[in-house]
Structure formats: structure tokens, C-alpha cells
Scaffold this motif. Structure first.
Motif, short mmCIF file in Angstrom:
data_model
loop_
_atom_site.label_atom_id
_atom_site.label_comp_id
_atom_site.label_asym_id
_atom_site.label_seq_id
_atom_site.Cartn_x
_atom_site.Cartn_y
_atom_site.Cartn_z
N ALA A 1 2.58 13.97 -7.14
CA ALA A 1 2.87 15.32 -6.64
C ALA A 1 4.04 15.18 -5.68
CB ALA A 1 1.65 15.89 -5.92
N ILE B 1 6.79 12.80 -0.90
CA ILE B 1 5.43 12.67 -1.45
C ILE B 1 4.37 12.40 -0.37
CG2 ILE B 1 6.24 11.91 -3.73
CD1 ILE B 1 5.22 9.05 -2.89
N ASN C 1 1.41 7.98 5.92
CA ASN C 1 0.40 7.45 4.98
C ASN C 1 -0.66 8.48 4.57
OD1 ASN C 1 0.09 5.22 3.33
ND2 ASN C 1 -1.60 4.42 4.53
N GLN C 2 -0.24 9.75 4.54
CA GLN C 2 -1.15 10.83 4.12
C GLN C 2 -0.43 11.74 3.14
OE1 GLN C 2 -4.38 11.24 5.11
NE2 GLN C 2 -4.16 9.34 6.26
N ARG D 1 -1.29 -1.01 -1.95
CA ARG D 1 -2.32 -1.19 -0.92
C ARG D 1 -2.35 -0.04 0.09
NH1 ARG D 1 -1.50 -1.64 4.45
NH2 ARG D 1 0.29 -2.99 4.03
N THR E 1 -1.55 3.16 -0.37
CA THR E 1 -2.19 4.34 -0.98
C THR E 1 -3.70 4.13 -1.05
OG1 THR E 1 -0.24 5.00 -2.21
CG2 THR E 1 -2.36 5.65 -3.15
N ILE F 1 -2.48 -3.24 -5.68
CA ILE F 1 -1.42 -4.26 -5.58
C ILE F 1 -1.16 -4.56 -4.11
CG2 ILE F 1 0.93 -4.89 -6.23
CD1 ILE F 1 0.86 -2.76 -8.39
N THR F 2 -1.23 -5.84 -3.76
CA THR F 2 -0.94 -6.28 -2.39
C THR F 2 -0.47 -7.73 -2.42
OG1 THR F 2 -1.93 -6.75 -0.23
CG2 THR F 2 -3.41 -6.88 -2.08
N ASN F 3 0.28 -8.10 -1.38
CA ASN F 3 0.64 -9.52 -1.21
C ASN F 3 -0.48 -10.30 -0.54
OD1 ASN F 3 3.55 -9.58 -2.09
ND2 ASN F 3 3.66 -7.97 -0.55
N HIS G 1 -1.38 -9.02 -7.45
CA HIS G 1 -0.29 -9.33 -6.53
C HIS G 1 1.09 -8.97 -7.06
CE1 HIS G 1 -3.47 -10.87 -4.14
NE2 HIS G 1 -3.83 -11.68 -5.12
N ILE H 1 -0.59 5.58 -9.78
CA ILE H 1 -0.85 6.73 -8.89
C ILE H 1 -0.16 6.61 -7.52
CG2 ILE H 1 -3.05 7.14 -10.09
CD1 ILE H 1 -4.32 6.35 -7.24
N GLY I 1 1.85 4.38 -4.07
CA GLY I 1 2.80 5.36 -3.54
C GLY I 1 4.23 5.07 -3.90
N ALA I 2 5.11 5.37 -2.94
CA ALA I 2 6.55 5.33 -3.21
C ALA I 2 7.02 3.96 -3.71
CB ALA I 2 7.30 5.72 -1.94
N GLU I 3 6.53 2.90 -3.07
CA GLU I 3 6.99 1.55 -3.46
C GLU I 3 6.60 1.24 -4.90
OE1 GLU I 3 6.24 -2.05 -1.25
OE2 GLU I 3 6.24 -0.92 0.62
N GLN J 1 8.95 0.83 -8.57
CA GLN J 1 8.88 -0.33 -9.47
C GLN J 1 8.43 0.08 -10.87
OE1 GLN J 1 6.80 -3.75 -7.47
NE2 GLN J 1 6.98 -2.46 -5.65
N1 LIG Z 1 2.13 12.77 -3.51
C1 LIG Z 1 1.60 11.83 -4.28
O1 LIG Z 1 1.40 12.02 -5.47
C2 LIG Z 1 1.26 10.50 -3.67
C3 LIG Z 1 0.57 9.56 -4.42
C4 LIG Z 1 0.27 8.33 -3.83
C5 LIG Z 1 0.64 8.09 -2.51
N2 LIG Z 1 1.30 9.04 -1.82
C6 LIG Z 1 1.74 8.79 -0.44
O2 LIG Z 1 2.61 7.66 -0.45
C7 LIG Z 1 2.50 6.99 0.80
C8 LIG Z 1 2.23 5.52 0.54
O3 LIG Z 1 3.34 4.98 -0.19
P1 LIG Z 1 4.08 3.64 0.28
O4 LIG Z 1 5.32 3.47 -0.53
O5 LIG Z 1 4.20 3.66 1.77
O6 LIG Z 1 3.00 2.51 -0.06
P2 LIG Z 1 2.29 2.05 -1.43
O7 LIG Z 1 3.30 2.01 -2.54
O8 LIG Z 1 1.04 2.81 -1.64
O9 LIG Z 1 1.84 0.57 -1.02
C9 LIG Z 1 2.80 -0.37 -0.60
C10 LIG Z 1 2.13 -1.72 -0.52
O10 LIG Z 1 1.83 -2.18 -1.84
C11 LIG Z 1 1.99 -3.59 -1.89
N3 LIG Z 1 3.06 -3.89 -2.85
C12 LIG Z 1 4.04 -3.08 -3.31
N4 LIG Z 1 4.78 -3.72 -4.24
C13 LIG Z 1 4.25 -4.97 -4.35
C14 LIG Z 1 4.56 -6.09 -5.16
N5 LIG Z 1 5.56 -6.06 -6.08
N6 LIG Z 1 3.82 -7.21 -5.02
C15 LIG Z 1 2.78 -7.27 -4.14
N7 LIG Z 1 2.42 -6.20 -3.36
C16 LIG Z 1 3.16 -5.08 -3.47
C17 LIG Z 1 2.34 -4.05 -0.49
O11 LIG Z 1 1.07 -4.26 0.11
P3 LIG Z 1 0.84 -5.34 1.31
O12 LIG Z 1 1.62 -4.83 2.48
O13 LIG Z 1 -0.63 -5.32 1.52
O14 LIG Z 1 1.36 -6.67 0.80
C18 LIG Z 1 3.00 -2.82 0.10
O15 LIG Z 1 2.97 -2.77 1.51
C19 LIG Z 1 1.39 7.73 1.57
O16 LIG Z 1 1.99 8.70 2.42
C20 LIG Z 1 0.62 8.42 0.49
O17 LIG Z 1 -0.07 9.57 0.96
C21 LIG Z 1 1.63 10.23 -2.36
#
Ligand SMILES: NC(=O)c1ccc[n+]([C@@H]2O[C@H](COP(=O)([O-])OP(=O)(O)OC[C@H]3O[C@@H](n4cnc5c(N)ncnc54)[C@H](OP(=O)(O)O)[C@@H]3O)[C@@H](O)[C@H]2O)c1
Length: 166
Positions: A8, A15, A19-20, A45, A47, A63-65, A79, A99, A101-103, A107
Motif C-alpha cells: 500500500a 509506505i 516503523n508503522q 525483520r 516489518t 529475512i534478517t542478518n 538470511h 509483503i 518493507g522498503a528494503e 530487492q
Molecule cells: N505500506 C505497506 O504496504 C507496507 C508493507 C510493509 C512494511 N511497511 C512499512 O515499511 C517499514 C519497514 O520497512 P524497512 O525498509 O524499514 O524494513 P524491512 O524491509 O521490513 O526490514 C529491513 C530488515 O530486513 C533485513 N534485511 C533486509 N535485506 C536483507 C538481506 N538481503 N539479507 C539479510 N537481511 C536483510 C535486515 O534485518 P536485520 O537488521 O535484522 O539484519 C533489515 O534491517 C515500516 O514503516 C512498515 O510499516 C509498509
């Protein structure tokens, strides 16, 4: 196996923030539920922690390190995105949902087959963004409009794109 991104996003691609999620859209939550129930869902991790536990009736792959990260039985920690996808291929799944998040979206976009995008008619402030959808790579195949009401803060369109990369 079809790789489907479900997201969304606002008009400015925001998005989330702190982290919310940043809107109250009951109809969107219903769409998310109806599409993903019974399937495997891959997430970062952060999300996973923003929800705090596995979403019911789906298999979560986080997915997490962090090699010490634990999830309840029946769910999985990996991982890399590649490891998540290989696990699902090994399970002979017909589809898997990414599903966020941004990271993870960043990818997954180059390998996804389909995007299910809730395009929220809002311009909120945020700190995480969905990448720009390259119209030369993605063809819109359906769009359904929803109007705001007491359970949905904003109008939104639910848009499905299929990948057309060569
Ligand atoms: N609107 C929507 O549809 C939607 C959907 C989902 C989430 N969100 C929002 O998105 C935000 C979160 O997104 P984000 O980008 O900050 O975090 P994220 O993508 O949810 O998580 C990032 C974490 O994933 C792990 N990671 C990512 N790539 C990796 C890889 N290649 N290998 C190993 N681990 C990997 C790492 O965890 P570690 O640090 O533990 O190593 C990294 O810190 C929140 O605000 C959430 O509410 C929105």
C-alpha cells in the motif's frame, strides 16, 4: 512460481513512518487478507517486528542478518531474499507474496512477476518509500476504486500490474 509484491503506497510512494503504517484502511486490510491467506509471505525483520507476531493463517518467512533471530514454530528465518525464494521453490509453491518493507521491496522488484498495489490518494510524510514503478516494465491489468468512509481514511485504487520485462 509466481512472485507477487503486495504493497500500500501513497501518491508520493510513502509506505510507512517510524516503523508503522500511516493510514487506517479497513478495506485494504481485507484485500491483503483475502489475497495472502493460506500462502507464504516474505518480509524484512523490521516489518515482522512492526506487526510483532506472525500474521495468522499464513506462513511467515522473515529475512534478517541476525542468526539468533527466532520466530514461532511453523514459521521461518532466512538470511537473504534469495534463500527465501529458494525455500519456496523447494516447497513447490505456486505463488509467494513479498509483503515489505522498503528494503525488501527494493530487492524483490527486479525479480517480481506481479504487483498488487493499493494506491492511496494521500501525500503523507514518511520515512520509507516504494520504488518508482517503471511503466515500461509493468503493465496495469486491473484497477478497482474504493471510496473513503468511516472505516477508510482515504480513497484508494487497488491496481494489479504484470511484469512485461523482456
Ligand atoms: N505500506 C505497506 O504496504 C507496507 C508493507 C510493509 C512494511 N511497511 C512499512 O515499511 C517499514 C519497514 O520497512 P524497512 O525498509 O524499514 O524494513 P524491512 O524491509 O521490513 O526490514 C529491513 C530488515 O530486513 C533485513 N534485511 C533486509 N535485506 C536483507 C538481506 N538481503 N539479507 C539479510 N537481511 C536483510 C535486515 O534485518 P536485520 O537488521 O535484522 O539484519 C533489515 O534491517 C515500516 O514503516 C512498515 O510499516 C509498509
Amino acid at each position: 512460481m509466481k512472485i507477487i509484491i503486495i504493497v500500500a503506497k501513497a501518491l508520493n510512494n510513502v509506505i510507512g513512518k517510524d516503523n508503522q503504517l500511516i493510514w487506517r484502511l479497513s478495506a485494504d486490510l481485507q484485500l491483503f487478507k483475502s489475497h495472502t491467506t493460506g500462502h507464504h509471505i516474505i518480509m524484512g525483520r523490521k516489518t515482522y517486528e512492526s506487526v510483532g507476531k506472525p500474521v495468522p493463517n499464513r506462513t511467515s518467512i522473515v529475512i534478517t542478518n541476525n542468526h539468533d533471530f527466532k520466530v514461532p514454530e511453523g514459521h521461518l528465518v532466512v538470511h537473504s531474499l534469495e534463500e527465501a525464494i529458494q525455500f519456496c521453490i523447494g516447497k513447490k509453491l505456486d505463488k509467494v507474496f513479498i509483503i515489505g518493507g522498503a528494503e525488501i521491496y527494493r530487492q524483490a522488484l527486479p525479480i517480481a512477476d506481479e504487483l498488487m498495489v493499493t494506491e492511496v490518494n494521500a501525500m503523507p510524510e514518511g520515512d520509507v518509500f516504494f520504488p518508482e514503478i517503471d511503466q515500461s516494465e509493468w503493465k496495469m491489468v486491473s484497477t478497482t476504486s474504493y471510496l473513503k468512509d468511516e472505516k477508510n481514511e482515504y480513497d484508494f485504487d487497488f491496481v494489479v500490474y504484470k511484469n512485461v520485462r523482456p
